[in-house]
Scaffold this active site. Structure first.
Site, PDB file in Angstrom:
ATOM      1  N   ASP A  11       8.483  -7.209  -0.038  1.00  0.00           N
ATOM      2  CA  ASP A  11       7.494  -6.288   0.547  1.00  0.00           C
ATOM      3  C   ASP A  11       6.161  -7.039   0.610  1.00  0.00           C
ATOM      4  OD1 ASP A  11       6.289  -3.805   1.389  1.00  0.00           O
ATOM      5  OD2 ASP A  11       5.500  -3.558  -0.629  1.00  0.00           O
ATOM      6  N   SER A  12       5.172  -6.375   1.194  1.00  0.00           N
ATOM      7  CA  SER A  12       3.829  -6.958   1.237  1.00  0.00           C
ATOM      8  C   SER A  12       3.174  -6.946  -0.150  1.00  0.00           C
ATOM      9  CB  SER A  12       2.959  -6.166   2.207  1.00  0.00           C
ATOM     10  OG  SER A  12       2.864  -4.823   1.770  1.00  0.00           O
ATOM     11  N   GLY A  44       0.428  -3.543   7.327  1.00  0.00           N
ATOM     12  CA  GLY A  44       0.426  -2.429   8.280  1.00  0.00           C
ATOM     13  C   GLY A  44      -0.572  -2.533   9.411  1.00  0.00           C
ATOM     14  N   CYS A  74      10.192  -3.061   3.154  1.00  0.00           N
ATOM     15  CA  CYS A  74       8.889  -2.826   3.783  1.00  0.00           C
ATOM     16  C   CYS A  74       9.183  -2.234   5.155  1.00  0.00           C
ATOM     17  CB  CYS A  74       8.161  -4.170   3.904  1.00  0.00           C
ATOM     18  SG  CYS A  74       6.658  -4.081   4.897  1.00  0.00           S
ATOM     19  N   GLU A 153      -2.171  -0.034  -4.253  1.00  0.00           N
ATOM     20  CA  GLU A 153      -2.299  -1.384  -4.846  1.00  0.00           C
ATOM     21  C   GLU A 153      -3.361  -1.368  -5.954  1.00  0.00           C
ATOM     22  OE1 GLU A 153      -0.743  -4.536  -4.077  1.00  0.00           O
ATOM     23  OE2 GLU A 153       0.715  -3.476  -2.834  1.00  0.00           O
ATOM     24  N   CYS A 185       6.692   4.380   4.253  1.00  0.00           N
ATOM     25  CA  CYS A 185       6.078   3.134   3.759  1.00  0.00           C
ATOM     26  C   CYS A 185       6.497   3.070   2.299  1.00  0.00           C
ATOM     27  CB  CYS A 185       4.556   3.196   3.884  1.00  0.00           C
ATOM     28  SG  CYS A 185       3.708   1.857   3.023  1.00  0.00           S
ATOM     29  N   HIS A 187       5.214   1.941  -0.211  1.00  0.00           N
ATOM     30  CA  HIS A 187       4.176   2.244  -1.200  1.00  0.00           C
ATOM     31  C   HIS A 187       4.089   3.755  -1.484  1.00  0.00           C
ATOM     32  CE1 HIS A 187       2.738  -1.835  -0.382  1.00  0.00           C
ATOM     33  NE2 HIS A 187       1.828  -1.709  -1.341  1.00  0.00           N
TER      34      HIS A 187
END
Ligand code: DGL
Length: 273
Positions: A11-12, A44, A74, A153, A185, A187
């Site tokens: 993932d990012s 994104g 992701c 994050e 997403c 996250h």
């Protein structure tokens, strides 16, 4: 690669840990090599071309770890890069969008589905395409929520600021009479509690991670690549492109295993072919 090889998950940043966690739960014999592209998060807001380049580099890195399959944990990379990169490698790859769309199409009763995701995922229209392919009668309402990723994050999972942002983003979808909301997403499942409190009890929240782990299991069985119990003697391993210690602490707050070490990788040295 063999049955004993690990699964690559990327993932990012920390979002893909929600998918890794579900894989650990559903496939406890498998071992994961996780990569979080923390130096280049967020994905994104970036272009398709950039995300394809990043994904190629990460696939190259994961190949160096002898992975037997790759999970693109992701949505943005699944939307922009999966189709292209899948054709360039012999390693089986799956993303999170197709499984997520399938789960949402099954969950809805009134055929009105909301999808929240990054700007890239929503702009790509990929959920609309997969949802309509599964059930042509559904109506899809997308909403990009770009502030969610930096808030996650930062670890502001229950913060009043995050709540205000969530209310503002989601109110628009609530007016559309949706009965299902896809957390599009990786996250966002980390904000699940907060999102639940904003939408109330009447809406089904779909976390694509659950269906992704089921899809992964099927894929490994088909390819005769399921790990035996030998996997249990090995550790999951974690790599990032920056901020290894911060990532390690975050991972320990959400994963069921102890993350003893996270290593930094110079991901740009894994040049795309
Ligand atoms: N977690 C990722 C996704 O599912 C990327 C978020 C971002 O980096 O913008 O789209």
């Amino acid at each position: 690669m063999s049955c004993g090889s690990p699964i690559g998950v990327f993932d990012s940043g920390v979002g893909g840990l929600t998918v890794a966690k579900e894989i650990m739960r559903q496939l406890p014999d498998e071992r994961i090599v996780y990569f979080g592209d923390t130096a280049r998060v967020p994905y994104g807001s970036k272009s398709k071309k950039t995300i394809i380049t990043y994904t190629r580099q990460i696939v190259r890195f994961l190949r160096s770890k002898d992975v037997k399959a790759i999970v693109v944990a992701c949505n943005t990379a699944s939307a922009y890069a999966l189709e292209t990169v899948k054709e360039e490698t012999e390693i089986p790859m799956i993303g999170v969008v197709e499984p997520g769309a399938r789960a949402a199409a099954e969950a809805t009763r009134n055929g009105r589905i909301g999808v929240i995701g990054t700007e890239g995922t929503i702009k790509s229209g990929i959920y609309d395409r997969y949802l309509n392919a599964t059930n042509p009668h559904v109506t899809v309402f997308g909403k990009a929520c770009p502030l969610f990723v930096p808030l996650v994050e930062e670890g502001w999972l229950q913060d009043p600021v995050t709540r205000t942002v969530a209310e503002r983003y989601i109110s628009e979808l609530m007016d559309k009479d949706i009965d299902t909301l896809v957390l599009g997403c990786t996250h966002y499942p980390l904000l699940r509690k907060l999102i639940r409190s904003v939408v109330g009890e009447g809406i089904t929240l779909v976390n694509p991670a659950y269906e992704t782990a089921i899809t992964l299991r099927k894929l490994l069985c088909e390819k005769e690549l399921c790990a035996g119990e030998e996997g249990l003697s090995r550790e999951h391993t974690f790599f990032v492109s920056d901020g290894a210690e911060k990532f390690r602490q975050f991972a320990n707050s959400i994963l069921p295993c102890e993350v003893v070490e996270t290593k930094d990788v110079n991901i740009e040295s894994f040049e795309a072919d």
